[in-house]
Write a protein that holds these residues in place. Structure first.
Motif, PDB file in Angstrom:
ATOM      1  N   ALA A 298       0.831  -1.206   0.000  1.00 15.18           N
ATOM      2  CA  ALA A 298       0.000   0.000   0.000  1.00 15.18           C
ATOM      3  C   ALA A 298       0.863   1.252   0.000  1.00 15.18           C
ATOM      4  O   ALA A 298       0.553   2.241  -0.672  1.00 15.18           O
ATOM      5  CB  ALA A 298      -0.926  -0.004   1.219  1.00 15.18           C
ATOM      6  N   ALA A 299       1.978   1.215   0.731  1.00 13.72           N
ATOM      7  CA  ALA A 299       2.841   2.386   0.852  1.00 13.72           C
ATOM      8  C   ALA A 299       3.511   2.761  -0.466  1.00 13.72           C
ATOM      9  O   ALA A 299       3.904   3.919  -0.663  1.00 13.72           O
ATOM     10  CB  ALA A 299       3.902   2.134   1.921  1.00 13.72           C
ATOM     11  N   ARG A 300       3.646   1.804  -1.384  1.00 16.43           N
ATOM     12  CA  ARG A 300       4.302   2.089  -2.662  1.00 16.43           C
ATOM     13  C   ARG A 300       3.524   3.111  -3.492  1.00 16.43           C
ATOM     14  O   ARG A 300       4.072   3.688  -4.432  1.00 16.43           O
ATOM     15  CB  ARG A 300       4.473   0.805  -3.470  1.00 16.43           C
ATOM     16  CG  ARG A 300       5.442  -0.172  -2.854  1.00 16.43           C
ATOM     17  CD  ARG A 300       5.692  -1.394  -3.722  1.00 16.43           C
ATOM     18  NE  ARG A 300       6.352  -2.447  -2.976  1.00 16.43           N
ATOM     19  CZ  ARG A 300       7.657  -2.460  -2.700  1.00 16.43           C
ATOM     20  NH1 ARG A 300       8.422  -1.491  -3.132  1.00 16.43           N
ATOM     21  NH2 ARG A 300       8.174  -3.458  -2.001  1.00 16.43           N
ATOM     22  N   ALA A 301       2.270   3.370  -3.134  1.00 15.40           N
ATOM     23  CA  ALA A 301       1.474   4.358  -3.870  1.00 15.40           C
ATOM     24  C   ALA A 301       1.925   5.780  -3.589  1.00 15.40           C
ATOM     25  O   ALA A 301       1.533   6.706  -4.308  1.00 15.40           O
ATOM     26  CB  ALA A 301      -0.004   4.207  -3.505  1.00 15.40           C
ATOM     27  N   CYS A 302       2.743   5.982  -2.555  1.00 11.58           N
ATOM     28  CA  CYS A 302       3.197   7.331  -2.222  1.00 11.58           C
ATOM     29  C   CYS A 302       4.172   7.842  -3.277  1.00 11.58           C
ATOM     30  O   CYS A 302       5.156   7.170  -3.598  1.00 11.58           O
ATOM     31  CB  CYS A 302       3.866   7.351  -0.849  1.00 11.58           C
ATOM     32  SG  CYS A 302       4.429   8.997  -0.350  1.00 11.58           S
ATOM     33  N   PRO A 303       3.928   9.044  -3.824  1.00  9.99           N
ATOM     34  CA  PRO A 303       4.833   9.582  -4.846  1.00  9.99           C
ATOM     35  C   PRO A 303       6.107  10.184  -4.267  1.00  9.99           C
ATOM     36  O   PRO A 303       7.045  10.484  -5.007  1.00  9.99           O
ATOM     37  CB  PRO A 303       3.986  10.677  -5.503  1.00  9.99           C
ATOM     38  CG  PRO A 303       3.074  11.138  -4.420  1.00  9.99           C
ATOM     39  CD  PRO A 303       2.767   9.920  -3.601  1.00  9.99           C
ATOM     40  N   GLY A 304       6.149  10.358  -2.949  1.00  8.29           N
ATOM     41  CA  GLY A 304       7.313  10.980  -2.323  1.00  8.29           C
ATOM     42  C   GLY A 304       8.224   9.980  -1.643  1.00  8.29           C
ATOM     43  O   GLY A 304       8.293   8.805  -2.022  1.00  8.29           O
ATOM     44  N   GLU A 305       8.936  10.454  -0.630  1.00  2.71           N
ATOM     45  CA  GLU A 305       9.883   9.603   0.093  1.00  2.71           C
ATOM     46  C   GLU A 305       9.136   8.499   0.848  1.00  2.71           C
ATOM     47  O   GLU A 305       8.052   8.709   1.388  1.00  2.71           O
ATOM     48  CB  GLU A 305      10.690  10.444   1.081  1.00  2.71           C
ATOM     49  CG  GLU A 305      11.543  11.520   0.427  1.00  2.71           C
ATOM     50  CD  GLU A 305      12.790  10.963  -0.222  1.00  2.71           C
ATOM     51  OE1 GLU A 305      13.044   9.750  -0.093  1.00  2.71           O
ATOM     52  OE2 GLU A 305      13.534  11.753  -0.835  1.00  2.71           O
ATOM     53  N   ARG A 306       9.764   7.317   0.899  1.00  4.34           N
ATOM     54  CA  ARG A 306       9.166   6.174   1.581  1.00  4.34           C
ATOM     55  C   ARG A 306      10.177   5.607   2.567  1.00  4.34           C
ATOM     56  O   ARG A 306      11.332   5.372   2.217  1.00  4.34           O
ATOM     57  CB  ARG A 306       8.785   5.083   0.580  1.00  4.34           C
ATOM     58  CG  ARG A 306       7.865   5.551  -0.543  1.00  4.34           C
ATOM     59  CD  ARG A 306       7.602   4.381  -1.500  1.00  4.34           C
ATOM     60  NE  ARG A 306       7.071   4.878  -2.760  1.00  4.34           N
ATOM     61  CZ  ARG A 306       7.517   4.514  -3.960  1.00  4.34           C
ATOM     62  NH1 ARG A 306       8.530   3.660  -4.059  1.00  4.34           N
ATOM     63  NH2 ARG A 306       6.970   5.022  -5.050  1.00  4.34           N
ATOM     64  N   VAL A 307       9.722   5.393   3.787  1.00  3.32           N
ATOM     65  CA  VAL A 307      10.561   4.831   4.843  1.00  3.32           C
ATOM     66  C   VAL A 307       9.882   3.570   5.364  1.00  3.32           C
ATOM     67  O   VAL A 307       8.664   3.556   5.575  1.00  3.32           O
ATOM     68  CB  VAL A 307      10.759   5.838   5.995  1.00  3.32           C
ATOM     69  CG1 VAL A 307      11.645   5.233   7.082  1.00  3.32           C
ATOM     70  CG2 VAL A 307      11.358   7.141   5.475  1.00  3.32           C
ATOM     71  N   ALA A 308      10.656   2.523   5.581  1.00  6.02           N
ATOM     72  CA  ALA A 308      10.113   1.259   6.087  1.00  6.02           C
ATOM     73  C   ALA A 308      10.744   0.919   7.434  1.00  6.02           C
ATOM     74  O   ALA A 308      11.944   1.139   7.644  1.00  6.02           O
ATOM     75  CB  ALA A 308      10.375   0.131   5.098  1.00  6.02           C
ATOM     76  N   LEU A 309       9.911   0.396   8.328  1.00  4.38           N
ATOM     77  CA  LEU A 309      10.365  -0.073   9.627  1.00  4.38           C
ATOM     78  C   LEU A 309      10.125  -1.570   9.722  1.00  4.38           C
ATOM     79  O   LEU A 309       9.016  -2.040   9.455  1.00  4.38           O
ATOM     80  CB  LEU A 309       9.609   0.626  10.763  1.00  4.38           C
ATOM     81  CG  LEU A 309      10.101   2.016  11.186  1.00  4.38           C
ATOM     82  CD1 LEU A 309       9.821   3.054  10.096  1.00  4.38           C
ATOM     83  CD2 LEU A 309       9.457   2.441  12.497  1.00  4.38           C
ATOM     84  N   ALA A 310      11.159  -2.308  10.106  1.00  2.00           N
ATOM     85  CA  ALA A 310      11.024  -3.754  10.257  1.00  2.00           C
ATOM     86  C   ALA A 310      10.237  -4.114  11.512  1.00  2.00           C
ATOM     87  O   ALA A 310       9.668  -5.206  11.594  1.00  2.00           O
ATOM     88  CB  ALA A 310      12.401  -4.405  10.305  1.00  2.00           C
ATOM     89  N   LEU A 311      10.235  -3.214  12.511  1.00  3.01           N
ATOM     90  CA  LEU A 311       9.573  -3.453  13.797  1.00  3.01           C
ATOM     91  C   LEU A 311      10.102  -4.713  14.469  1.00  3.01           C
ATOM     92  O   LEU A 311       9.373  -5.437  15.153  1.00  3.01           O
ATOM     93  CB  LEU A 311       8.048  -3.524  13.637  1.00  3.01           C
ATOM     94  CG  LEU A 311       7.383  -2.278  13.022  1.00  3.01           C
ATOM     95  CD1 LEU A 311       5.887  -2.491  12.893  1.00  3.01           C
ATOM     96  CD2 LEU A 311       7.686  -1.033  13.855  1.00  3.01           C
ATOM     97  N   ARG A 312      11.382  -4.961  14.280  1.00  2.82           N
ATOM     98  CA  ARG A 312      12.022  -6.112  14.908  1.00  2.82           C
ATOM     99  C   ARG A 312      12.477  -5.739  16.317  1.00  2.82           C
ATOM    100  O   ARG A 312      12.665  -4.560  16.633  1.00  2.82           O
ATOM    101  CB  ARG A 312      13.219  -6.579  14.066  1.00  2.82           C
ATOM    102  CG  ARG A 312      12.851  -6.952  12.650  1.00  2.82           C
ATOM    103  CD  ARG A 312      14.065  -7.381  11.851  1.00  2.82           C
ATOM    104  NE  ARG A 312      14.555  -8.682  12.274  1.00  2.82           N
ATOM    105  CZ  ARG A 312      15.725  -9.188  11.889  1.00  2.82           C
ATOM    106  NH1 ARG A 312      16.523  -8.494  11.091  1.00  2.82           N
ATOM    107  NH2 ARG A 312      16.089 -10.392  12.298  1.00  2.82           N
TER     108      ARG A 312
END
Length: 250
Positions: free
Chosen positions: A111-125
């Protein structure tokens, strides 16, 4: 807390000035057995580093809108306060396609890939660990945040009367967020030293308030529980006792 505090970031600065060593966020994930305890000082350091990442590396500024696609988690709490520090509007569960940037957990990457700007991912590990392999098209928060500065200063002053938080169809300014959090703390009977255990998700105001904002507004602390089983009365009673809990939100 000071009467002049008008944004969540103001509340955190006051907490840091008054008692930096006291516990602020104690996080449990009952699916993994993880327990993390952050003092006010440690939490504020994470917020400063994240705000520097947000303002510097990601180029975000006041009025930008960030879709926050994260569960109730201590790192989500950090991002909420970082957004407040920079003046970015945190849209909890917001539409990535309509946002200037997106912060996603491992379960919402598509779902987040729809963002046209910067994208940050958290593993939540556990312990804030990295992804084994960074998701394509995303910055790995756990890899990028450690090198950020430990002190934060916004490029532009944050207006407490500007939009700051959007959750469950309601948009609030920083000042309104603080006002509602203080009112909730009073309604729950919270004050300095209170320990509120919350098993609520962060996708409603009630969950955000119980799981972060109301304890912050009154000089209290939160025991934030993910994957909590409310039906486990014995386990809940033991946690309340061990964590010296004074109030509960389930």
């Amino acid at each position: 807390m000071n009467a002049t505090d008008r944004t969540p970031a103001d509340l955190l600065r006051s907490a840091l000035a008054s008692d930096p060593a006291r516990p602020f966020v104690t996080f449990y994930d009952d699916a993994t057995g993880e327990r993390v305890e952050l003092s006010v000082a440690t939490f504020a350091n994470w917020v400063a580093k994240t705000a520097n990442l947000l303002q510097g590396d990601l180029g975000a500024g006041p009025g930008d809108r960030l879709a926050l696609l994260l569960p109730a988690h201590w790192q989500t709490a950090v991002w909420l306060l970082a957004c407040s520090s920079v003046g970015v509007v945190a849209e909890v569960g917001g539409d990535p396609a309509a946002a200037d940037l997106v912060v996603s957990g491992p379960d919402t990457l598509e779902a987040a890939r729809a963002c046209p700007g910067e994208r940050v991912a958290l593993a939540l590990r556990p312990l804030g660990g990295r992804f084994p392999q960074p998701p394509p098209g995303f910055a790995d928060y756990a890899a990028d945040v450690p090198g950020q500065g430990d002190r934060f200063a916004p490029y532009a002053p944050v207006d407490p009367d500007a939009p700051a938080l959007a959750v469950d169809g309601t948009e609030l300014t920083g000042a309104q967020t603080v006002e509602r959090a203080r009112a909730d703390a009073a309604t729950r009977g919270l004050g300095p030293g209170s320990r509120l255990l919350s098993g609520l998700p962060y996708d409603t105001w009630e969950g955000l308030s119980a799981g972060l904002l109301a304890p912050l507004a009154c000089g209290g602390s939160v025991v934030l529980c993910r994957h909590l089983d409310p039906a486990d009365a014995d386990g809940l009673a033991k946690r309340r006792e061990s964590e010296r809990v004074t109030a509960t939100a389930l």
